[in-house]
Motif scaffolding. Structure first.
Motif, PDB file in Angstrom:
ATOM      1  N   GLU A  32       0.813  -1.216   0.000  1.00 34.32           N
ATOM      2  CA  GLU A  32       0.000   0.000   0.000  1.00 34.32           C
ATOM      3  C   GLU A  32       0.848   1.269   0.000  1.00 34.32           C
ATOM      4  OE1 GLU A  32      -2.091  -2.716   3.146  1.00 34.32           O
ATOM      5  OE2 GLU A  32      -0.052  -2.386   2.380  1.00 34.32           O
ATOM      6  N   GLY A  33       1.877   1.276   0.822  1.00 29.07           N
ATOM      7  CA  GLY A  33       2.731   2.458   0.922  1.00 29.07           C
ATOM      8  C   GLY A  33       3.921   2.425  -0.005  1.00 29.07           C
ATOM      9  N   GLY A  34       4.128   1.323  -0.679  1.00 32.77           N
ATOM     10  CA  GLY A  34       5.234   1.209  -1.621  1.00 32.77           C
ATOM     11  C   GLY A  34       6.520   0.659  -1.048  1.00 32.77           C
ATOM     12  N   ALA A  35       6.524   0.296   0.239  1.00 34.00           N
ATOM     13  CA  ALA A  35       7.771  -0.152   0.869  1.00 34.00           C
ATOM     14  C   ALA A  35       8.169  -1.561   0.443  1.00 34.00           C
ATOM     15  CB  ALA A  35       7.639  -0.094   2.387  1.00 34.00           C
ATOM     16  N   THR A  36       7.202  -2.362   0.055  1.00 31.52           N
ATOM     17  CA  THR A  36       7.460  -3.759  -0.279  1.00 31.52           C
ATOM     18  C   THR A  36       7.073  -4.029  -1.720  1.00 31.52           C
ATOM     19  OG1 THR A  36       7.033  -4.463   1.989  1.00 31.52           O
ATOM     20  CG2 THR A  36       6.907  -6.156   0.278  1.00 31.52           C
ATOM     21  N   THR A  37       7.978  -4.683  -2.436  1.00 29.79           N
ATOM     22  CA  THR A  37       7.679  -5.117  -3.794  1.00 29.79           C
ATOM     23  C   THR A  37       8.107  -6.567  -3.964  1.00 29.79           C
ATOM     24  OG1 THR A  37       9.820  -4.284  -4.558  1.00 29.79           O
ATOM     25  CG2 THR A  37       7.908  -2.839  -4.851  1.00 29.79           C
ATOM     26  N   MET A  38       7.495  -7.243  -4.908  1.00 31.05           N
ATOM     27  CA  MET A  38       7.861  -8.606  -5.250  1.00 31.05           C
ATOM     28  C   MET A  38       7.713  -8.769  -6.753  1.00 31.05           C
ATOM     29  SD  MET A  38       6.464 -12.209  -3.700  1.00 31.05           S
ATOM     30  CE  MET A  38       7.341 -11.926  -2.169  1.00 31.05           C
ATOM     31  N   TYR A  39       8.623  -9.573  -7.316  1.00 33.00           N
ATOM     32  CA  TYR A  39       8.654  -9.735  -8.761  1.00 33.00           C
ATOM     33  C   TYR A  39       8.709 -11.205  -9.145  1.00 33.00           C
ATOM     34  CZ  TYR A  39       9.910  -4.805  -8.717  1.00 33.00           C
ATOM     35  OH  TYR A  39       9.901  -3.440  -8.518  1.00 33.00           O
ATOM     36  N   ALA A  40       8.178 -11.501 -10.313  1.00 29.30           N
ATOM     37  CA  ALA A  40       8.388 -12.818 -10.899  1.00 29.30           C
ATOM     38  C   ALA A  40       9.862 -12.961 -11.277  1.00 29.30           C
ATOM     39  CB  ALA A  40       7.520 -12.982 -12.136  1.00 29.30           C
ATOM     40  N   GLU A  41      10.362 -14.175 -11.211  1.00 28.68           N
ATOM     41  CA  GLU A  41      11.776 -14.400 -11.532  1.00 28.68           C
ATOM     42  C   GLU A  41      12.113 -13.931 -12.946  1.00 28.68           C
ATOM     43  OE1 GLU A  41      12.649 -18.345  -8.726  1.00 28.68           O
ATOM     44  OE2 GLU A  41      13.190 -18.304 -10.856  1.00 28.68           O
ATOM     45  N   SER A  42      11.188 -14.085 -13.841  1.00 28.63           N
ATOM     46  CA  SER A  42      11.464 -13.771 -15.249  1.00 28.63           C
ATOM     47  C   SER A  42      11.678 -12.286 -15.506  1.00 28.63           C
ATOM     48  CB  SER A  42      10.316 -14.278 -16.124  1.00 28.63           C
ATOM     49  OG  SER A  42       9.098 -13.673 -15.719  1.00 28.63           O
ATOM     50  N   VAL A  43      11.265 -11.436 -14.556  1.00 24.41           N
ATOM     51  CA  VAL A  43      11.402  -9.992 -14.769  1.00 24.41           C
ATOM     52  C   VAL A  43      12.316  -9.330 -13.747  1.00 24.41           C
ATOM     53  CG1 VAL A  43       9.098  -9.944 -15.776  1.00 24.41           C
ATOM     54  CG2 VAL A  43       9.417  -9.249 -13.384  1.00 24.41           C
ATOM     55  N   THR A  44      12.739 -10.072 -12.754  1.00 21.17           N
ATOM     56  CA  THR A  44      13.594  -9.508 -11.705  1.00 21.17           C
ATOM     57  C   THR A  44      14.869  -8.940 -12.304  1.00 21.17           C
ATOM     58  OG1 THR A  44      12.712 -11.028 -10.040  1.00 21.17           O
ATOM     59  CG2 THR A  44      14.862 -10.040  -9.592  1.00 21.17           C
ATOM     60  N   GLY A  45      15.162  -7.711 -11.909  1.00 21.96           N
ATOM     61  CA  GLY A  45      16.344  -7.035 -12.412  1.00 21.96           C
ATOM     62  C   GLY A  45      16.092  -6.232 -13.677  1.00 21.96           C
ATOM     63  N   ARG A  46      14.960  -6.450 -14.320  1.00 25.12           N
ATOM     64  CA  ARG A  46      14.640  -5.707 -15.549  1.00 25.12           C
ATOM     65  C   ARG A  46      13.424  -4.788 -15.366  1.00 25.12           C
ATOM     66  NH1 ARG A  46      12.881  -8.376 -19.919  1.00 25.12           N
ATOM     67  NH2 ARG A  46      11.937 -10.095 -18.728  1.00 25.12           N
ATOM     68  N   THR A  60      10.663  -2.651 -12.796  1.00 24.78           N
ATOM     69  CA  THR A  60      10.534  -1.987 -11.500  1.00 24.78           C
ATOM     70  C   THR A  60       9.121  -1.449 -11.350  1.00 24.78           C
ATOM     71  OG1 THR A  60      12.866  -1.329 -11.532  1.00 24.78           O
ATOM     72  CG2 THR A  60      11.410  -0.179  -9.995  1.00 24.78           C
ATOM     73  N   THR A  61       8.501  -1.810 -10.239  1.00 25.72           N
ATOM     74  CA  THR A  61       7.158  -1.324  -9.917  1.00 25.72           C
ATOM     75  C   THR A  61       7.250  -0.222  -8.880  1.00 25.72           C
ATOM     76  OG1 THR A  61       6.143  -3.468 -10.380  1.00 25.72           O
ATOM     77  CG2 THR A  61       4.928  -1.973  -8.954  1.00 25.72           C
ATOM     78  N   SER A  62       6.488   0.829  -9.088  1.00 27.18           N
ATOM     79  CA  SER A  62       6.423   1.921  -8.121  1.00 27.18           C
ATOM     80  C   SER A  62       5.009   2.479  -8.106  1.00 27.18           C
ATOM     81  CB  SER A  62       7.430   3.014  -8.485  1.00 27.18           C
ATOM     82  OG  SER A  62       7.134   3.559  -9.759  1.00 27.18           O
ATOM     83  N   ARG A  63       4.750   3.328  -7.144  1.00 30.62           N
ATOM     84  CA  ARG A  63       3.433   3.946  -7.068  1.00 30.62           C
ATOM     85  C   ARG A  63       3.553   5.347  -6.512  1.00 30.62           C
ATOM     86  NH1 ARG A  63      -0.088   0.160  -3.417  1.00 30.62           N
ATOM     87  NH2 ARG A  63      -1.646   1.822  -3.643  1.00 30.62           N
ATOM     88  N   ASP A  64       2.596   6.181  -6.891  1.00 27.01           N
ATOM     89  CA  ASP A  64       2.486   7.545  -6.376  1.00 27.01           C
ATOM     90  C   ASP A  64       1.068   7.668  -5.838  1.00 27.01           C
ATOM     91  OD1 ASP A  64       2.198  10.239  -5.907  1.00 27.01           O
ATOM     92  OD2 ASP A  64       3.351  10.830  -7.663  1.00 27.01           O
ATOM     93  N   ASN A  65       0.917   7.540  -4.530  1.00 20.67           N
ATOM     94  CA  ASN A  65      -0.428   7.564  -3.947  1.00 20.67           C
ATOM     95  C   ASN A  65      -1.095   8.923  -4.079  1.00 20.67           C
ATOM     96  OD1 ASN A  65      -0.308   4.855  -3.333  1.00 20.67           O
ATOM     97  ND2 ASN A  65       0.218   5.173  -1.177  1.00 20.67           N
TER      98      ASN A  65
END
Length: 122
Positions: free
Chosen positions: A53-67, A69-74
């Motif tokens: 919700e606040g953007g502190a935690t993200t998780m990615y599928a292995e196939s896209v990790t490192g390429r 980036t997810t972010s948000r502007d509430n």
């Protein structure tokens, strides 16, 4: 009710970059985990990433990790997916979703956008 609209898809050459946006309207955006999924022709919808919700935690599928980036502007009720080093296998319709918990499972999300097409040419 949360209404989600994706934008930013298009055609790009392999190795290129795109930035997707997901704009939300309705209930309080900052109350929700937000996620990206993608669906290629003939395949099931697959998890890409989620952000808390606040953007502190993200998780990615292995196939896209490192390429990717997810972010948000509430303040703008918007989530983003920055996609770099794109590969032809990234070609899919990309969907954003909102839910009360973060998960790799589509069933954990209550609201979905209509999707935006990303095509990566070789």
């Amino acid at each position: 009710q949360v209404r989600l609209v994706e934008s930013g898809g298009g055609l790009v050459q392999a190795g290129g970059s795109l930035r997707l946006s997901c704009s939300a309207a309705g209930r309080t955006f900052s109350n929700y985990y937000m996620a990206w999924f993608r669906q290629a022709p003939g395949q099931e919808r697959a998890f890409v990433s989620f952000i808390s919700e606040g953007g502190a935690t993200t998780m990615y599928a292995e196939s896209v990790t490192g390429r990717f980036t997810t972010s948000r502007d509430n303040a703008k009720n918007t989530m983003y997916l920055e996609m770099n080093s794109l590969k032809p296998e990234d070609t899919a319709v990309y969907y954003c979703a909102a839910g009360l918990i973060g998960s790799r499972l589509t069933t954990r999300y209550d609201y979905w956008g209509q999707g935006t097409q990303v095509t990566v040419s070789s």
